[in-house]
Design a protein around this motif. Structure first.
Motif, PDB file in Angstrom:
ATOM      1  N   ILE A  28       0.839  -1.213   0.000  1.00 14.89           N
ATOM      2  CA  ILE A  28       0.000   0.000   0.000  1.00 14.89           C
ATOM      3  C   ILE A  28       0.870   1.257   0.000  1.00 14.89           C
ATOM      4  O   ILE A  28       0.583   2.227  -0.710  1.00 14.89           O
ATOM      5  CB  ILE A  28      -0.978  -0.035   1.205  1.00 14.89           C
ATOM      6  CG1 ILE A  28      -2.059  -1.097   0.969  1.00 14.89           C
ATOM      7  CG2 ILE A  28      -1.625   1.327   1.448  1.00 14.89           C
ATOM      8  CD1 ILE A  28      -2.962  -1.360   2.156  1.00 14.89           C
ATOM      9  N   LYS A  29       1.970   1.220   0.758  1.00  8.97           N
ATOM     10  CA  LYS A  29       2.891   2.377   0.770  1.00  8.97           C
ATOM     11  C   LYS A  29       3.494   2.599  -0.614  1.00  8.97           C
ATOM     12  O   LYS A  29       3.707   3.734  -1.041  1.00  8.97           O
ATOM     13  CB  LYS A  29       3.994   2.148   1.810  1.00  8.97           C
ATOM     14  CG  LYS A  29       3.506   2.310   3.243  1.00  8.97           C
ATOM     15  CD  LYS A  29       4.584   1.968   4.245  1.00  8.97           C
ATOM     16  CE  LYS A  29       5.648   3.046   4.293  1.00  8.97           C
ATOM     17  NZ  LYS A  29       6.687   2.736   5.306  1.00  8.97           N
ATOM     18  N   GLU A  30       3.763   1.504  -1.323  1.00  2.16           N
ATOM     19  CA  GLU A  30       4.320   1.593  -2.682  1.00  2.16           C
ATOM     20  C   GLU A  30       3.250   2.041  -3.682  1.00  2.16           C
ATOM     21  O   GLU A  30       3.497   2.908  -4.525  1.00  2.16           O
ATOM     22  CB  GLU A  30       4.853   0.202  -3.063  1.00  2.16           C
ATOM     23  CG  GLU A  30       5.619   0.137  -4.368  1.00  2.16           C
ATOM     24  CD  GLU A  30       7.014   0.747  -4.287  1.00  2.16           C
ATOM     25  OE1 GLU A  30       7.451   1.301  -5.303  1.00  2.16           O
ATOM     26  OE2 GLU A  30       7.643   0.671  -3.216  1.00  2.16           O
ATOM     27  N   TRP A  31       2.053   1.477  -3.584  1.00  2.00           N
ATOM     28  CA  TRP A  31       1.009   1.718  -4.576  1.00  2.00           C
ATOM     29  C   TRP A  31       0.389   3.124  -4.493  1.00  2.00           C
ATOM     30  O   TRP A  31      -0.280   3.551  -5.424  1.00  2.00           O
ATOM     31  CB  TRP A  31      -0.104   0.669  -4.441  1.00  2.00           C
ATOM     32  CG  TRP A  31       0.338  -0.730  -4.723  1.00  2.00           C
ATOM     33  CD1 TRP A  31       1.452  -1.138  -5.413  1.00  2.00           C
ATOM     34  CD2 TRP A  31      -0.322  -1.937  -4.296  1.00  2.00           C
ATOM     35  NE1 TRP A  31       1.529  -2.509  -5.437  1.00  2.00           N
ATOM     36  CE2 TRP A  31       0.448  -3.039  -4.774  1.00  2.00           C
ATOM     37  CE3 TRP A  31      -1.490  -2.206  -3.574  1.00  2.00           C
ATOM     38  CZ2 TRP A  31       0.094  -4.356  -4.543  1.00  2.00           C
ATOM     39  CZ3 TRP A  31      -1.845  -3.531  -3.342  1.00  2.00           C
ATOM     40  CH2 TRP A  31      -1.064  -4.595  -3.818  1.00  2.00           C
ATOM     41  N   GLN A  32       0.631   3.831  -3.387  1.00  2.00           N
ATOM     42  CA  GLN A  32       0.083   5.197  -3.301  1.00  2.00           C
ATOM     43  C   GLN A  32       0.663   6.097  -4.413  1.00  2.00           C
ATOM     44  O   GLN A  32       0.074   7.126  -4.753  1.00  2.00           O
ATOM     45  CB  GLN A  32       0.355   5.808  -1.928  1.00  2.00           C
ATOM     46  CG  GLN A  32       1.828   6.100  -1.660  1.00  2.00           C
ATOM     47  CD  GLN A  32       2.081   6.722  -0.304  1.00  2.00           C
ATOM     48  OE1 GLN A  32       1.372   7.656   0.089  1.00  2.00           O
ATOM     49  NE2 GLN A  32       3.070   6.229   0.418  1.00  2.00           N
ATOM     50  N   PHE A  33       1.781   5.676  -4.997  1.00  2.00           N
ATOM     51  CA  PHE A  33       2.418   6.476  -6.060  1.00  2.00           C
ATOM     52  C   PHE A  33       2.128   5.912  -7.450  1.00  2.00           C
ATOM     53  O   PHE A  33       2.701   6.371  -8.434  1.00  2.00           O
ATOM     54  CB  PHE A  33       3.941   6.527  -5.831  1.00  2.00           C
ATOM     55  CG  PHE A  33       4.312   7.041  -4.467  1.00  2.00           C
ATOM     56  CD1 PHE A  33       4.048   8.369  -4.111  1.00  2.00           C
ATOM     57  CD2 PHE A  33       4.900   6.207  -3.531  1.00  2.00           C
ATOM     58  CE1 PHE A  33       4.386   8.850  -2.846  1.00  2.00           C
ATOM     59  CE2 PHE A  33       5.235   6.678  -2.268  1.00  2.00           C
ATOM     60  CZ  PHE A  33       4.978   7.995  -1.925  1.00  2.00           C
ATOM     61  N   VAL A  35      -7.460   4.977  -9.208  1.00  2.00           N
ATOM     62  CA  VAL A  35      -8.261   4.234  -8.226  1.00  2.00           C
ATOM     63  C   VAL A  35      -7.352   3.645  -7.148  1.00  2.00           C
ATOM     64  O   VAL A  35      -7.560   3.852  -5.946  1.00  2.00           O
ATOM     65  CB  VAL A  35      -9.077   3.111  -8.912  1.00  2.00           C
ATOM     66  CG1 VAL A  35      -9.796   2.241  -7.870  1.00  2.00           C
ATOM     67  CG2 VAL A  35     -10.084   3.694  -9.880  1.00  2.00           C
ATOM     68  N   LEU A  36      -6.321   2.925  -7.576  1.00  2.00           N
ATOM     69  CA  LEU A  36      -5.429   2.258  -6.630  1.00  2.00           C
ATOM     70  C   LEU A  36      -4.700   3.274  -5.752  1.00  2.00           C
ATOM     71  O   LEU A  36      -4.676   3.139  -4.523  1.00  2.00           O
ATOM     72  CB  LEU A  36      -4.416   1.389  -7.384  1.00  2.00           C
ATOM     73  CG  LEU A  36      -3.483   0.548  -6.510  1.00  2.00           C
ATOM     74  CD1 LEU A  36      -4.269  -0.470  -5.696  1.00  2.00           C
ATOM     75  CD2 LEU A  36      -2.430  -0.163  -7.355  1.00  2.00           C
ATOM     76  N   SER A  37      -4.118   4.284  -6.351  1.00  2.00           N
ATOM     77  CA  SER A  37      -3.339   5.253  -5.561  1.00  2.00           C
ATOM     78  C   SER A  37      -4.230   6.015  -4.584  1.00  2.00           C
ATOM     79  O   SER A  37      -3.850   6.250  -3.433  1.00  2.00           O
ATOM     80  CB  SER A  37      -2.576   6.218  -6.474  1.00  2.00           C
ATOM     81  OG  SER A  37      -3.471   7.014  -7.211  1.00  2.00           O
ATOM     82  N   SER A  38      -5.439   6.395  -5.017  1.00  2.00           N
ATOM     83  CA  SER A  38      -6.343   7.162  -4.140  1.00  2.00           C
ATOM     84  C   SER A  38      -6.767   6.342  -2.935  1.00  2.00           C
ATOM     85  O   SER A  38      -6.771   6.829  -1.795  1.00  2.00           O
ATOM     86  CB  SER A  38      -7.589   7.610  -4.905  1.00  2.00           C
ATOM     87  OG  SER A  38      -7.236   8.438  -5.984  1.00  2.00           O
ATOM     88  N   MET A  70      -5.886   7.074   1.052  1.00  2.00           N
ATOM     89  CA  MET A  70      -6.959   7.145   2.064  1.00  2.00           C
ATOM     90  C   MET A  70      -6.597   6.320   3.298  1.00  2.00           C
ATOM     91  O   MET A  70      -6.763   6.763   4.435  1.00  2.00           O
ATOM     92  CB  MET A  70      -8.272   6.599   1.490  1.00  2.00           C
ATOM     93  CG  MET A  70      -9.004   7.517   0.557  1.00  2.00           C
ATOM     94  SD  MET A  70     -10.493   6.663  -0.045  1.00  2.00           S
ATOM     95  CE  MET A  70     -11.020   7.834  -1.296  1.00  2.00           C
ATOM     96  N   THR A  71      -6.110   5.095   3.052  1.00  2.00           N
ATOM     97  CA  THR A  71      -5.792   4.184   4.158  1.00  2.00           C
ATOM     98  C   THR A  71      -4.597   4.692   4.953  1.00  2.00           C
ATOM     99  O   THR A  71      -4.635   4.742   6.190  1.00  2.00           O
ATOM    100  CB  THR A  71      -5.495   2.775   3.605  1.00  2.00           C
ATOM    101  OG1 THR A  71      -6.672   2.296   2.946  1.00  2.00           O
ATOM    102  CG2 THR A  71      -5.111   1.809   4.698  1.00  2.00           C
ATOM    103  N   LEU A  72      -3.545   5.078   4.258  1.00  2.00           N
ATOM    104  CA  LEU A  72      -2.320   5.502   4.947  1.00  2.00           C
ATOM    105  C   LEU A  72      -2.522   6.785   5.751  1.00  2.00           C
ATOM    106  O   LEU A  72      -1.952   6.943   6.829  1.00  2.00           O
ATOM    107  CB  LEU A  72      -1.193   5.710   3.925  1.00  2.00           C
ATOM    108  CG  LEU A  72      -0.655   4.432   3.267  1.00  2.00           C
ATOM    109  CD1 LEU A  72       0.257   4.781   2.109  1.00  2.00           C
ATOM    110  CD2 LEU A  72       0.080   3.567   4.287  1.00  2.00           C
ATOM    111  N   ASN A  73      -3.330   7.687   5.229  1.00  2.00           N
ATOM    112  CA  ASN A  73      -3.506   8.995   5.865  1.00  2.00           C
ATOM    113  C   ASN A  73      -4.782   9.089   6.700  1.00  2.00           C
ATOM    114  O   ASN A  73      -5.119  10.146   7.202  1.00  2.00           O
ATOM    115  CB  ASN A  73      -3.505  10.094   4.794  1.00  2.00           C
ATOM    116  CG  ASN A  73      -2.228  10.058   3.963  1.00  2.00           C
ATOM    117  OD1 ASN A  73      -1.151   9.796   4.493  1.00  2.00           O
ATOM    118  ND2 ASN A  73      -2.348  10.283   2.667  1.00  2.00           N
TER     119      ASN A  73
END
Length: 411
Positions: free
Chosen positions: A292-297, A302-305, A309-312
């Protein structure tokens, strides 16, 4: 030559000192399959609501084994014949009852593996361990599957008043700080007995059973089905589904090799051979959170958003109610979000969706909680109780919800 001392002691914040009863239990705890549970959270995303809820399935499994020891002692004291082999089988079965949980297990079951329940995987792990341990788990597996002739033994492991529920209610209450779930497990265990091969609670323990069921109801509404926890887990499920959808289209996602395998392949229960079970055993919460930390970028909106949301902890808005959400409202929100971010309807549906949750503290259609009256008659706890609220607790309560981005309310 010195040998490892296998009769070690754990210091548990709930029960104090927990002793390992024998070398087989020690060796199972030391096994890599079981040690993985140190890296599997007991309460998934609930820490976003209750910051202390970071305990693991390892904690829980050890706690279950401890109270099973107390239950065996109590039943033997009351004249119930439990052989050494049966005692050991109970310890092994309860210790390993959750070994099949994957990372953030409930989200995992609905996304990466195709509707494979953790209990089915627990059995596969137990069978694999049984090969390694030369058949020493035979009886435990029989009990776990409900194939052993002594019915009360399965009820200690899996019923509406089992060691599993007794530990997780008390433990989750402790770590979340929600005092309403703090049941009196010692009293419940002291009141246990066996009548006609069924687990019963002596009549003087009925108030403790009532408190247990009330605590369960409150913990579900306040903790397990807390709306923020619900939406956080749903977002995690959507992340994994989107990642799987992209992976199977050939889009490369950076993540650990075990996670990549489950993203690239459709895996159902029938596919779980030894090789796939080994890959599953390499998965834990760190694989998912690292991804998830990697995919935020990632380039995919859809995936990054969803990952951000989860991380922040900037989650979708969730509204719950007694009535089903209006379909037109749902479609309206989807349309607004499609326009705002130039998404397809399928993509927007990752952010706007509906569902329902159900809370039922006691199910009269399942194996009942039996109360042993002073006249030796056995009654269902709902019939034996003079508390009217137990009848209410046995009725399922369903709530409906709708999830959507806060931004659609600003349009």
């Amino acid at each position: 030559m010195s040998q490892t001392n296998k009769l070690k002691i754990f210091n548990d914040p709930i029960y104090g000192f927990i002793t390992i009863p024998n070398t087989l239990i020690y060796d199972l705890i030391q096994h890599r399959y079981f040690q993985r549970l140190r890296r599997i959270s007991q309460m998934g995303m609930t820490y976003l609501v209750y910051p202390g809820a970071h305990h693991t399935r390892f904690h829980h499994a050890i706690g279950c084994m401890h109270i099973m020891q107390k239950a065996v002692q109590t039943l033997r004291f009351k004249g119930v014949d439990i052989s050494d082999d049966e005692e050991n089988a109970l310890y092994v079965a309860i210790l390993l009852h959750d070994i099949g949980h994957g990372p953030y297990s409930h989200a995992m079951e609905k996304s990466i593996v195709e509707e494979v329940h953790h209990e089915e995987l627990s059995l596969l792990f137990m069978q694999e361990l049984n090969v390694e341990f030369n058949g020493q788990l035979d009886l435990a597996i029989q009990v776990f599957k409900g194939e052993y002739h002594r019915k009360f033994m399965l009820q200690l492991i899996s019923s509406q008043l089992d060691m599993d529920r007794m530990d997780y209610l008390r433990r989750d209450s402790f770590y979340s700080g929600v005092a309403e779930g703090n049941i009196n497990s010692e009293r419940l265990i002291q009141m246990m007995n066996v009548q006609d091969d069924c687990l019963v609670i002596e009549e003087k323990g009925i108030y403790s059973v009532e408190m247990f069921l009330v605590a369960r109801r409150l913990m579900y509404w306040q903790v397990y089905l807390h709306k923020t926890g619900v939406v956080a887990e749903l977002i995690l499920t959507k992340i994994l589904k989107r990642a799987k959808e992209l992976s199977q289209k050939g889009i490369i996602l950076n993540c650990s090799q075990p996670l990549k395998f489950f993203l690239n392949n459709k895996i159902s229960l029938i596919d779980f051979n030894n090789s796939i079970l080994e890959k599953f055993a390499l998965l834990d919460d760190y694989d998912v959170m690292g991804a998830i930390k990697e995919w935020q970028f990632h380039d995919d909106f859809v995936l990054s958003s969803l990952c951000k949301m989860t991380l922040n902890r900037d989650l979708l808005k969730i509204q719950m109610g007694d009535d089903k959400p209006n379909k037109e409202r749902l479609l309206g929100y989807i349309e607004l979000y499609m326009k705002k971010h130039s998404l397809s309807e399928k993509e927007a549906a990752y952010f706007v969706f509906k569902g329902k949750i159900k809370n039922q503290a006691y199910n009269k259609n399942d194996e009942p909680i039996r109360i042993l009256k002073k006249n030796k008659k056995v009654e269902d706890v709902v019939e034996a109780s003079d508390q009217l609220n137990l009848k209410a607790l046995s009725k399922p309560v369903t709530k409906y919800f709708i999830c959507f981005p806060k931004v659609v309310l600003e349009v």
